[in-house]
Design a protein around this motif. Structure first.
Motif: not given
Length: 242
Positions: A157-168
């Motif tokens: 979940a922590d990794a998902w949030i990081f990648m999603g935030s980067l792309l967004a």
């Protein structure tokens, strides 16, 4: 009994920076740092500026990122919540870097005579595929790294949030309408993770972000449709028969 709110001051003679770093709020026995609240409010203001396509959204967001970086490295900075969310902390650094890029991009658009800092538009189908692969693939790559560094479970979940935030954030800089949808995917995972880790102020703001991002998505979509109609009216396709 109603929740009691008590601001804790460690030293009445402290300067504003010391107060910002140490001040706490106690609600129902839970300790919340004021800089977590203030950092998220800066983030909210930045989101509003982004929805309105204002250049000031980027520097305001950076101020919030700096504050939240110290919050999510709880064990490092000796805060009441000794939990490190490395993805959350790392994304603040990422936000700062990508926000500088976005700040430059939007500022350049204004300097070249554009009416607004960015013109919302849909990403290409190829870009959408790359965004999806980047979100999933990046998450899988980061999971073992975050786990080795001791990030809070569930690490995915922590990794998902990081990648999603980067792309967004990158998508916002590019003016892609889809970036709002990526934020929604981040919020869906972020709210339960932050609650389980004890970051209640951030969880509440994430919940609010979820509704806000939906509004932002429809506003950008409407702006894109209006711009497309204006261009079509001003420059009709000569190959079309009437």
């Amino acid at each position: 009994m109603p929740a009691s709110c008590v601001a804790k001051w460690k030293d009445a003679g402290m300067n504003p920076i010391e107060w910002l770093f140490d001040a706490q709020l106690i609600i129902g026995g839970q300790t919340i740092l004021w800089r977590e609240i203030i950092g998220n409010l800066f983030g909210m203001a930045s989101a509003v500026g982004g929805m309105r396509r204002k250049v000031w959204a980027w520097p305001v967001g950076i101020l919030g990122n700096v504050l939240l970086l110290t919050v999510f490295l709880g064990a490092v900075f000796g805060t009441p919540n000794p939990v490190n969310l490395l993805g959350q902390a790392g994304r603040q650094v990422m936000f700062i870097i990508v926000s500088i890029y976005g700040w430059v991009q939007w500022s350049e658009s204004r300097r070249t005579g554009e009416h607004t800092a960015v013109t919302p538009h849909w990403a290409s189908n190829k870009t959408r595929v790359l965004l999806g692969l980047g979100l999933i693939g990046g998450t899988l790559v980061l999971i073992p790294i975050f786990r080795a560094l001791g990030s809070f479970e569930p690490v995915w979940a922590d990794a998902w949030i990081f990648m999603g935030s980067l792309l967004a954030t990158y998508g916002m800089a590019k003016g892609w309408v889809e970036f709002w949808l990526i934020w929604i995917a981040v919020d869906i995972v972020g709210v339960p993770l932050l609650i389980s880790a004890g970051y209640y102020a951030s969880a509440v703001l994430y919940l609010f972000y979820g509704g806000f991002t939906l509004v932002g998505f429809f506003i950008w979509m409407r702006v894109h449709r209006r711009n497309s109609l204006s261009i079509e009216t001003a420059f009709p396709d000569p190959t079309l028969k009437h």
